[in-house]
Design a protein around this motif. Structure first.
Motif, PDB file in Angstrom:
ATOM      1  N   SER A   1       8.579 -43.199  35.595  1.00 39.08           N
ATOM      2  CA  SER A   1       9.033 -44.588  35.674  1.00 39.08           C
ATOM      3  C   SER A   1      10.327 -44.698  34.886  1.00 39.08           C
ATOM      4  O   SER A   1      10.511 -44.000  33.885  1.00 39.08           O
ATOM      5  N   THR A   2      11.226 -45.549  35.352  1.00 36.86           N
ATOM      6  CA  THR A   2      12.524 -45.672  34.685  1.00 36.86           C
ATOM      7  C   THR A   2      12.805 -47.129  34.359  1.00 36.86           C
ATOM      8  O   THR A   2      12.411 -48.040  35.092  1.00 36.86           O
ATOM      9  N   TYR A   3      13.471 -47.348  33.229  1.00 32.32           N
ATOM     10  CA  TYR A   3      13.994 -48.681  32.947  1.00 32.32           C
ATOM     11  C   TYR A   3      15.343 -48.539  32.267  1.00 32.32           C
ATOM     12  O   TYR A   3      15.689 -47.473  31.748  1.00 32.32           O
TER      13      TYR A   3
ATOM     14  N   TYR B   1       6.481 -55.593  34.455  1.00 29.33           N
ATOM     15  CA  TYR B   1       6.665 -54.131  34.419  1.00 29.33           C
ATOM     16  C   TYR B   1       5.383 -53.446  33.936  1.00 29.33           C
ATOM     17  O   TYR B   1       4.914 -52.475  34.541  1.00 29.33           O
TER      18      TYR B   1
ATOM     19  N   PRO C   1      10.885 -42.808  41.224  1.00 30.41           N
ATOM     20  CA  PRO C   1      10.071 -43.493  40.220  1.00 30.41           C
ATOM     21  C   PRO C   1       8.967 -44.338  40.854  1.00 30.41           C
ATOM     22  O   PRO C   1       9.159 -44.928  41.914  1.00 30.41           O
TER      23      PRO C   1
ATOM     24  N   SER D   1      10.116 -49.406  38.218  1.00 28.98           N
ATOM     25  CA  SER D   1      11.341 -49.472  37.421  1.00 28.98           C
ATOM     26  C   SER D   1      11.545 -50.898  36.942  1.00 28.98           C
ATOM     27  O   SER D   1      10.963 -51.829  37.492  1.00 28.98           O
TER      28      SER D   1
ATOM     29  N   LEU E   1       2.885 -50.672  35.770  1.00 32.13           N
ATOM     30  CA  LEU E   1       2.546 -49.376  35.168  1.00 32.13           C
ATOM     31  C   LEU E   1       1.034 -49.219  35.040  1.00 32.13           C
ATOM     32  O   LEU E   1       0.481 -48.144  35.302  1.00 32.13           O
TER      33      LEU E   1
ATOM     34  N   LEU F   1       2.065 -39.769  33.172  1.00 28.64           N
ATOM     35  CA  LEU F   1       3.143 -40.719  33.477  1.00 28.64           C
ATOM     36  C   LEU F   1       4.188 -40.645  32.366  1.00 28.64           C
ATOM     37  O   LEU F   1       3.841 -40.726  31.186  1.00 28.64           O
TER      38      LEU F   1
ATOM     39  N   VAL G   1       6.527 -51.221  25.236  1.00 30.72           N
ATOM     40  CA  VAL G   1       5.827 -50.550  26.341  1.00 30.72           C
ATOM     41  C   VAL G   1       4.812 -49.564  25.768  1.00 30.72           C
ATOM     42  O   VAL G   1       3.644 -49.518  26.189  1.00 30.72           O
TER      43      VAL G   1
ATOM     44  N   TYR H   1      13.111 -42.322  25.299  1.00 35.56           N
ATOM     45  CA  TYR H   1      14.270 -43.207  25.404  1.00 35.56           C
ATOM     46  C   TYR H   1      15.399 -42.711  24.520  1.00 35.56           C
ATOM     47  O   TYR H   1      15.207 -41.951  23.573  1.00 35.56           O
TER      48      TYR H   1
ATOM     49  N   ILE I   1       7.713 -42.465  31.099  1.00 41.92           N
ATOM     50  CA  ILE I   1       8.565 -43.644  31.243  1.00 41.92           C
ATOM     51  C   ILE I   1       9.857 -43.361  30.496  1.00 41.92           C
ATOM     52  O   ILE I   1       9.836 -43.088  29.293  1.00 41.92           O
TER      53      ILE I   1
ATOM     54  N   VAL J   1       6.540 -42.332  26.505  1.00 39.46           N
ATOM     55  CA  VAL J   1       7.763 -43.126  26.632  1.00 39.46           C
ATOM     56  C   VAL J   1       8.894 -42.343  25.974  1.00 39.46           C
ATOM     57  O   VAL J   1       8.796 -41.968  24.801  1.00 39.46           O
TER      58      VAL J   1
END
Ligand SMILES: Cc1cc2nc3c(=O)[nH]c(=O)nc-3n(C[C@H](O)[C@H](O)[C@H](O)COP(=O)(O)O)c2cc1C
Length: 151
Positions: free
Chosen positions: A93-95, A140, A117, A120, A144, A62, A31, A17, A64, A15
């Motif tokens: 994967s995007t959020y 979500y 992705p 999302s 995933l 993966l 997540v 961010y 994210i 992950v």
């Protein structure tokens, strides 16, 4: 359930961010905890909008990536991260987190990475503050986990 969890632990999930006020971090931490993922917080370079990050996304099955929406776009450090790592995401994967209107931010994230992705999600800052994201977060996470189980 045990087999599923064991399977997930063997997978390599990251992950990544950027967060200025903590909303995007909050989602990242939840997540990551649920998926036993490594976490890489992007920092903004002192000069300009470049991303400082620590982990190589290409070794993960993966990745994210989460961003706050800034001016109807991904935050500058996340935009820099995605374009500099273009081609290195096996699965992406995007959020995002936003206050009023995310506009084309998710679409832009895929374009910057040149990767469509696999899943999302969007989270509203007010809902995060009020602790009202469980439903969105769980669906979500389901998406995933399905991606990881399918391989
Ligand atoms: C400079 C700036 C620009 C923003 N632009 C938008 C925007 O265009 N659309 C939107 O919905 N929210 C916008 N927001 C709200 C943030 O996206 C939202 O508060 C987000 O959850 C912040 O994430 P963070 O706490 O991880 O930094 C903006 C916030 C800031 C500070």
């Amino acid at each position: 359930v045990v087999e599923l969890e064991t399977g997930l632990e063997k997978r390599r999930v990251l992950v990544v961010y950027y967060s200025r006020g903590g909303n995007t971090r909050h989602v990242a931490e939840r997540v990551a905890k649920s998926l036993n993922a490594d976490v890489d917080e992007i920092k903004k370079a002192n000069e300009g909008d470049k991303a400082i990050f620590g982990l190589d996304p290409s070794v993960y099955e993966l990745v994210i990536v989460g961003t706050p929406v800034n001016g109807f776009s991904p935050s500058k450090p996340v935009a820099d991260y995605l374009s500099r790592n273009r081609g290195k995401f096996r699965k992406l994967s995007t959020y995002l987190t936003y206050s009023l209107w995310p506009a084309g931010t998710l679409k832009r994230m895929g374009e910057l990475a040149s990767t469509a992705p696999v899943a999302s999600a969007v989270f509203k800052s007010r809902d995060i503050k009020l602790g009202h994201i469980d439903d969105g977060l769980n669906s979500y996470l389901e998406s995933l986990k399905n991606v990881l189980v399918r391989g």
